[in-house]
Design a protein around this motif. Structure first.
Motif, PDB file in Angstrom:
ATOM      1  N   LEU A 286      12.615   7.903 -11.187  1.00 45.88           N
ATOM      2  CA  LEU A 286      12.068   7.611  -9.862  1.00 45.88           C
ATOM      3  C   LEU A 286      10.729   6.881  -9.976  1.00 45.88           C
ATOM      4  N   ARG A 287       9.913   7.281 -10.979  1.00 41.79           N
ATOM      5  CA  ARG A 287       8.643   6.580 -11.165  1.00 41.79           C
ATOM      6  C   ARG A 287       8.870   5.125 -11.544  1.00 41.79           C
ATOM      7  N   GLU A 288       9.823   4.873 -12.469  1.00 42.61           N
ATOM      8  CA  GLU A 288      10.100   3.500 -12.865  1.00 42.61           C
ATOM      9  C   GLU A 288      10.636   2.695 -11.677  1.00 42.61           C
ATOM     10  N   GLU A 289      11.477   3.336 -10.855  1.00 40.78           N
ATOM     11  CA  GLU A 289      11.993   2.637  -9.680  1.00 40.78           C
ATOM     12  C   GLU A 289      10.851   2.284  -8.725  1.00 40.78           C
ATOM     13  N   ALA A 290       9.915   3.227  -8.523  1.00 42.63           N
ATOM     14  CA  ALA A 290       8.771   2.951  -7.652  1.00 42.63           C
ATOM     15  C   ALA A 290       7.916   1.822  -8.227  1.00 42.63           C
ATOM     16  N   GLU A 291       7.741   1.823  -9.556  1.00 41.50           N
ATOM     17  CA  GLU A 291       6.970   0.759 -10.204  1.00 41.50           C
ATOM     18  C   GLU A 291       7.643  -0.593 -10.011  1.00 41.50           C
ATOM     19  N   SER A 292       8.996  -0.591 -10.156  1.00 44.25           N
ATOM     20  CA  SER A 292       9.729  -1.844  -9.982  1.00 44.25           C
ATOM     21  C   SER A 292       9.612  -2.356  -8.550  1.00 44.25           C
ATOM     22  N   GLN A 293       9.773  -1.460  -7.583  1.00 44.75           N
ATOM     23  CA  GLN A 293       9.663  -1.873  -6.187  1.00 44.75           C
ATOM     24  C   GLN A 293       8.253  -2.383  -5.865  1.00 44.75           C
ATOM     25  N   LEU A 294       7.228  -1.726  -6.425  1.00 45.14           N
ATOM     26  CA  LEU A 294       5.859  -2.177  -6.190  1.00 45.14           C
ATOM     27  C   LEU A 294       5.639  -3.560  -6.774  1.00 45.14           C
TER      28      LEU A 294
ATOM     29  N   GLU B 156       0.830  -1.202   0.000  1.00 45.72           N
ATOM     30  CA  GLU B 156       0.000   0.000   0.000  1.00 45.72           C
ATOM     31  C   GLU B 156       0.867   1.256   0.000  1.00 45.72           C
ATOM     32  N   ALA B 157       1.924   1.242   0.809  1.00 49.23           N
ATOM     33  CA  ALA B 157       2.822   2.413   0.842  1.00 49.23           C
ATOM     34  C   ALA B 157       3.517   2.600  -0.499  1.00 49.23           C
ATOM     35  N   LEU B 158       3.958   1.483  -1.115  1.00 51.31           N
ATOM     36  CA  LEU B 158       4.637   1.592  -2.417  1.00 51.31           C
ATOM     37  C   LEU B 158       3.671   2.034  -3.502  1.00 51.31           C
ATOM     38  N   ARG B 159       2.388   1.602  -3.396  1.00 56.95           N
ATOM     39  CA  ARG B 159       1.421   2.042  -4.390  1.00 56.95           C
ATOM     40  C   ARG B 159       1.210   3.561  -4.285  1.00 56.95           C
ATOM     41  N   ALA B 160       1.117   4.047  -3.048  1.00 60.14           N
ATOM     42  CA  ALA B 160       0.978   5.498  -2.879  1.00 60.14           C
ATOM     43  C   ALA B 160       2.231   6.228  -3.373  1.00 60.14           C
ATOM     44  N   GLU B 161       3.401   5.651  -3.100  1.00 59.40           N
ATOM     45  CA  GLU B 161       4.640   6.279  -3.567  1.00 59.40           C
ATOM     46  C   GLU B 161       4.706   6.273  -5.090  1.00 59.40           C
ATOM     47  N   ARG B 162       4.236   5.159  -5.715  1.00 59.96           N
ATOM     48  CA  ARG B 162       4.248   5.119  -7.177  1.00 59.96           C
ATOM     49  C   ARG B 162       3.321   6.187  -7.746  1.00 59.96           C
ATOM     50  N   LEU B 163       2.148   6.368  -7.117  1.00 57.41           N
ATOM     51  CA  LEU B 163       1.216   7.385  -7.587  1.00 57.41           C
ATOM     52  C   LEU B 163       1.834   8.777  -7.473  1.00 57.41           C
ATOM     53  N   ARG B 164       2.512   9.028  -6.322  1.00 54.75           N
ATOM     54  CA  ARG B 164       3.157  10.342  -6.177  1.00 54.75           C
ATOM     55  C   ARG B 164       4.272  10.529  -7.193  1.00 54.75           C
ATOM     56  N   ALA B 165       5.049   9.459  -7.441  1.00 54.67           N
ATOM     57  CA  ALA B 165       6.134   9.559  -8.422  1.00 54.67           C
ATOM     58  C   ALA B 165       5.576   9.810  -9.818  1.00 54.67           C
ATOM     59  N   ALA B 166       4.436   9.148 -10.161  1.00 51.63           N
ATOM     60  CA  ALA B 166       3.828   9.368 -11.469  1.00 51.63           C
ATOM     61  C   ALA B 166       3.326  10.807 -11.607  1.00 51.63           C
ATOM     62  N   GLU B 167       2.751  11.325 -10.519  1.00 50.04           N
ATOM     63  CA  GLU B 167       2.278  12.715 -10.574  1.00 50.04           C
ATOM     64  C   GLU B 167       3.443  13.682 -10.737  1.00 50.04           C
ATOM     65  N   ARG B 168       4.554  13.411  -9.992  1.00 53.85           N
ATOM     66  CA  ARG B 168       5.728  14.288 -10.146  1.00 53.85           C
ATOM     67  C   ARG B 168       6.306  14.186 -11.551  1.00 53.85           C
ATOM     68  N   SER B 169       6.340  12.958 -12.133  1.00 53.17           N
ATOM     69  CA  SER B 169       6.875  12.790 -13.485  1.00 53.17           C
ATOM     70  C   SER B 169       6.012  13.528 -14.501  1.00 53.17           C
ATOM     71  N   THR B 170       4.682  13.427 -14.343  1.00 56.87           N
ATOM     72  CA  THR B 170       3.779  14.117 -15.271  1.00 56.87           C
ATOM     73  C   THR B 170       3.949  15.627 -15.169  1.00 56.87           C
ATOM     74  N   ALA B 171       4.058  16.121 -13.935  1.00 52.84           N
ATOM     75  CA  ALA B 171       4.243  17.572 -13.763  1.00 52.84           C
ATOM     76  C   ALA B 171       5.566  18.021 -14.364  1.00 52.84           C
ATOM     77  N   ALA B 172       6.640  17.226 -14.165  1.00 53.08           N
ATOM     78  CA  ALA B 172       7.946  17.595 -14.729  1.00 53.08           C
ATOM     79  C   ALA B 172       7.905  17.559 -16.256  1.00 53.08           C
ATOM     80  N   ARG B 173       7.177  16.573 -16.821  1.00 52.60           N
ATOM     81  CA  ARG B 173       7.104  16.479 -18.279  1.00 52.60           C
ATOM     82  C   ARG B 173       6.319  17.664 -18.845  1.00 52.60           C
ATOM     83  N   ASP B 174       5.211  18.015 -18.185  1.00 46.07           N
ATOM     84  CA  ASP B 174       4.432  19.173 -18.655  1.00 46.07           C
ATOM     85  C   ASP B 174       5.262  20.453 -18.577  1.00 46.07           C
ATOM     86  N   HIS B 175       6.027  20.595 -17.480  1.00 49.08           N
ATOM     87  CA  HIS B 175       6.874  21.786 -17.343  1.00 49.08           C
ATOM     88  C   HIS B 175       7.932  21.833 -18.442  1.00 49.08           C
TER      89      HIS B 175
END
Length: 1005
Positions: free
Chosen positions: A560-568, A478-497
């Motif tokens: 970081l998102r891929e790492e979170a996905e791998s850990q999950l 559950e913690a890794l799923r939340a971390e993956r979601l946060r990492a995906a949101e940060r990646s999307t925001a960085a890509r949009d920027h």
């Protein structure tokens, strides 16, 4: 790759378990997958993709919870099983997605984690195939399938499932859209990475060249600082140079040579000044030394006169000391007699004290008796003591008889007690023996039960550990799923920027290009050397550095998102394995069961361990029975024999008692009376000896006093007392003699100082002026230090200028290879980026590679398109530039044999577009298969599009598809066109109902 069997349970629209037999459908080579809209035809393909890659095709991706059928029973788990052959290995893949199910205890739902199982068929015997489990890890299974197929999920969906709608869009797309699709299929990102790497190298080498120029300029400014007040440097100041200007190195080296020459001249002048200051300092030092020597001699003579006056005042004290030493030497002859007298006095006092102590225990009438009376009484007592020896022997015999009688009585009582105890013990023997036998039986039964419980403990412990791991991993997932979601949101925001900055930079790229314009140099865009109105950067202009920083931030966030996905994924795999081992039983319940088993096992094991002891106790009790029986018989025999012996000893004891009464005379025993006599004899002997010692000490003291008086008279002392007062010990005599010697040495030293000619001459001269001499030395020292500091600064300046000049020459030599490397890397980067003049078509490296792949795809597709179109159409690739200023791209044209001209693919009709896109998809499948390492694809699916064909074209398309069977391929057509049901005999029908969809096999007309 050949599919054999697919089984789906509670998946998509299928509420129950349904199986697809691909082996039976493949027998005809071509089969039809049909059914009404929404029945679940595409879900069959989704299940195949999910079994292989753990996810459905990209256009239909969503949460894994959406894979579960709403028609399924809540207690039926969703699962997909696929059996296939790939790379000559028959594999079976089973996947269960993450899903909700009712709790086994209580109300509500609980979440089951995703599970994966990969098995391989190892042998086939009379009992059917045997399977070997390979892995339960999502990651391991994914890597194994990816290596065997040689394709990613996106490539598999394009090559095996052949979505016709996508290829129709591909057929009409522009160059950029085609490049994106081909790039995903052929994985040409490495060529784009080469472009980025070359661009990065160009920027790095450019920064290194600029850094080299800046280092050279910094060295020049440091040389200017070190040159300081050099007149030549002031006349020829450092030129105002900037990095990148021609002649920078030559100008810096020339100016450094001028600065070095001036510094060497100033160093020579400073060295001459130092030598002059050293000579003046030496002269002042000699004068100061002469004044100090005169002052020393004058002060020494004055001190000697003061010491002589002091010695004269202490003359009487010296005479008294000499007289005291003379009398001490006269008293040395009396010292032995004095010591002897003192020793005799001490001996007499000690002897009298000892005599008093020895007379104190004696009776009062003997305390004042003389030595002879005490000696006579001692002799009488010794005679009486000798007469008691025979009585002592009789007393010892009486004591032995008494001891023996006591022992006989004690033994008699012991034998009587032993007889009674043995009788009591033997009376309860039957009950004790039965109790011991029962304990042996109970211990044996407990040992057997302990073995049974031990076999149950290890499985219970494994289940408990797995349950505890399952509970820990649940929270971690559950913690890794939340971390993956946060990492995906940060990646999307960085890509949009990043994309926003990139778009803003592209809008202002004209101003950035204008900033690089130089008068007289041609423009990189239009080629003109005149720049009448260069563009200006706006307030919101974004430069290259900001864009690259945003891109780097996006790449970091994506990593970081891929790492979170791998850990999950890893955590989910571990949780699935733990859940499979532990089931749904709570960990606390399993732990309690383990504790109970261990407690029962420990109790049974402890009881069983007493089996040997119980047997030993039984044997010991049997031996004790025999011993006690024999003991009772022996005691009875001893009681009978002891009576006569006791009567004889009693008679002998009565006779001895009468004799001993006479010998004791009132004492408790003969030994007591003998001890009393021995103490009296000893006391009398000690008193006699002490009296004799006291008389002897008195005689010696009298003789010592007579000798002392005679020795004092001969030494000249009026009395022995005067002689004793004149005696000194060795340390005192030595101290007085040292004082006399020191006075004599002091007098000699003072006389020598007063007689020194140099001191007497110095005393007659005026006092020395030390302050003036020291001030002159200090002034000369200050002047020398100043000159030395200036010479040291000049020398260090020369050394520093030499070092800086050497560094500048080294930096100038290093700039040449850097500039050459920059020009070479910049040329390669421009060539691969399509901005070089040598790249006539302005094609990027990745576009060039994709163009070659598209050319292969067009050639493979044209062979089928020409047949399906009756020889009319062929596909050709064009790398011509799309506009005058654009770059060459991924053009695709269709050649119409009826007109002999090429035309755009967008002009094809609906039916022509279908078979053209089908030919393109089949050609692309062949090329991607070769690109993936030649993996054979024995099963293909074609999705929709047949409804737009006329009857003749449909026959030609089916002939092309039927020709694939020559390669031992199986083609599945996904369509609801009714005419195909008559043309394709092998069919897989998907029917829908209120309880969910189902599949039916039709293998003939």
């Amino acid at each position: 790759m050949r599919l054999h069997r697919l089984s789906v349970t509670a998946f998509g629209p299928f509420g129950g378990t349904h199986e697809v037999d691909f082996d039976a459908l493949s027998a005809a080579g071509l089969f039809l997958l049909h059914g009404p809209t929404g029945a679940g035809k595409t879900s069959i393909l989704d299940a195949v993709c999910y079994a292989l890659y753990g996810a459905v095709p990209g256009a239909r991706q969503g949460s894994t919870l959406s894979l579960r059928s709403h028609h399924a029973d809540p207690h039926t788990p969703t699962s997909v099983l696929l059996e296939l052959t790939v790379a000559d290995r028959r594999l079976e893949i089973t996947r269960r997605p993450e899903q909700l199910r009712p709790k086994k205890r209580g109300d509500g739902m609980t979440r089951d984690k995703a599970q994966t199982l990969l098995r391989e068929q190892v042998t086939t015997g009379p009992n059917g195939p045997e399977w070997k489990a390979l892995s339960r890890s999502h990651q391991e299974v994914g890597e194994e399938i990816g290596q065997l197929l040689g394709m990613s999920r996106e490539q598999f969906c394009q090559v095996v499932l052949l979505p016709q709608g996508d290829f129709a869009r591909f057929l009409r797309a522009d160059d950029q859209a085609r490049g994106q699709l081909l790039g995903r299929l052929f994985d040409t990102g490495r060529f784009a990475a080469v472009e980025d790497r070359l661009a990065e190298l160009r920027r790095a080498t450019q920064r290194r060249v600029a850094s080299g120029d800046e280092d050279l300029l910094r060295l020049a400014h440091r040389i200017a600082q070190e040159a300081g007040d050099n007149p030549d440097a002031r006349e020829r100041p450092l030129p105002d140079l900037a990095p990148g200007e021609p002649g920078l190195a030559a100008a810096v080296l020339e100016w450094a040579a001028i600065a070095r020459g001036g510094a060497r001249e100033r160093r020579d002048v400073a060295l001459a000044a130092v030598r002059a200051a050293e000579a003046a300092h030496h002269a002042a030092g000699r004068r100061a030394e002469e004044a100090a020597e005169l002052d020393r001699l004058q002060r020494r003579y004055a001190q000697a006169r003061a010491r002589a006056a002091e010695l004269a005042e202490r003359a009487p004290e010296r005479e008294q000391t000499r007289e005291r030493l003379r009398r001490a030497r006269d008293a040395e002859v009396v010292a032995p007699a004095l010591d002897l007298c003192q020793t005799a006095e001490r001996d007499l006092r000690a002897a009298r004290d000892a005599e008093e102590r020895c007379r104190a225990p004696l009776p009062p009438h003997l305390a004042t008796a003389d030595r002879d009376q005490l000696a006579a009484l001692e002799r009488e007592l010794r005679q009486e003591l000798g007469q008691l020896a025979a009585a002592r022997r009789l007393e010892r015999r009486a004591s032995d008889i008494d001891t023996e009688l006591t022992a006989l009585d004690r033994d008699a009582r012991a034998d009587e007690d032993a007889i009674a105890e043995a009788a009591d013990w033997l009376a309860g023997w039957s009950e004790r023996r039965l109790a011991h036998q029962r304990r042996v039986d109970a211990c044996q039964e407990a040992a057997a039960r302990a073995d049974q419980l031990a076999a149950r403990i290890e499985p219970a412990v494994r289940a408990r550990d797995a349950a505890e791991l399952r509970d820990r991993l649940t929270g971690r997932v559950e913690a890794l799923r939340a971390e993956r979601l946060r990492a995906a949101e940060r990646s999307t925001a960085a890509r949009d920027h990043w994309l926003d900055l990139k778009e803003r930079r592209l809008r202002g790229i004209a101003a950035e290009l204008a900033a690089e314009l130089r008068p007289g140099q041609p423009c990189a865009v239009c080629g003109s050397s005149a720049h009448p109105a260069p563009a200006r950067a706006g307030e919101d202009h974004v430069d290259r550095a900001a864009e690259e920083a945003a891109q780097a931030a996006h790449q970091e966030a994506e990593a970081l998102r891929e790492e979170a996905e791998s850990q999950l994924g890893a955590a989910r795999a571990e949780l699935a394995a733990a859940t499979a081992s532990a089931g749904d039983t709570p960990a606390a319940e399993l732990a309690h069961a383990v504790s109970e088993l261990r407690r029962e096992h420990a109790t049974a094991q402890a009881t069983g361990a007493e089996t040997h002891a119980a047997r030993e106790e039984l044997a010991h009790a049997e031996r004790e029975y025999e011993r006690r029986r024999d003991q009772r018989e022996d005691a009875e025999r001893r009681v009978a024999a002891r009576t006569s012996r006791r009567e004889a000893l009693a008679g002998e004891l009565a006779s001895l008692t009468a004799q001993l009464t006479e010998a004791r005379r009132g004492a408790t025993s003969v030994a007591a009376r003998a001890d009393r006599l021995e103490r009296q004899v000893t006391q009398l002997a000690d008193a006699v000896e002490a009296a004799a010692a006291s008389e002897s000490a008195a005689r010696r003291l009298h003789e010592a006093r007579e000798r002392l008086a005679d020795a004092a008279q001969r030494a000249g002392f009026p009395s022995p007392r005067d002689a004793a007062d004149a005696v000194l010990d060795a340390s005192r005599r030595e101290a007085l003699q040292q004082a006399l010697d020191q006075w004599q040495a002091e007098e000699a030293a003072v006389a020598a100082e007063l007689a020194d000619p140099a001191a007497r001459a110095a005393a007659g001269r005026p006092p020395a002026d030390l302050a003036r001499a020291e001030a002159a030395v200090e002034a000369a020292t200050h002047a020398l230090r100043g000159a030395s500091a200036r010479e040291t600064a000049a020398r260090e300046r020369c050394d520093q200028l030499d070092q800086l000049s050497t560094q500048a020459a080294r930096a100038a030599r290093a700039l040449g290879p850097l500039r050459a490397e920059y020009e070479r890397v910049a040329a390669l980067a421009s060539l691969t980026a399509g901005t070089s003049a040598e790249n006539e078509r302005k094609m990027r490296l990745e576009s060039y590679v994709l163009a070659a792949r598209l050319e292969q795809v067009a050639a493979a597709a044209s062979a089928r398109l020409e047949y399906m179109s009756g020889g009319r159409y062929t596909l050709v690739h064009s790398d011509a530039r799309t506009s005058g200023r654009g770059r060459a791209g991924l053009g695709l044209h269709v050649i119409d044999a009826w007109t002999g001209h090429g035309r755009d693919t967008a002009t094809l009709s609906g039916g022509e577009t279908f078979f053209a896109s089908l030919a393109l998809a089949l050609g692309l499948a062949d090329v991607v298969t070769d690109e993936a390492g030649g993996v054979r694809l024995d099963t293909l699916f074609i999705d929709e599009g047949f409804g737009s064909l006329d009857e003749q074209t449909l026959d030609e398309v089916l002939d092309v598809l039927d020709s694939l069977r020559e390669r031992d391929r199986t083609v599945g057509i996904v369509s609801h066109v009714a005419d195909l049901r008559q043309r394709v005999p092998a069919q897989l029908e998907v029917v829908k109902g209120r309880a969910g969809s189902a599949v039916r096999h039709r293998l003939g007309v």
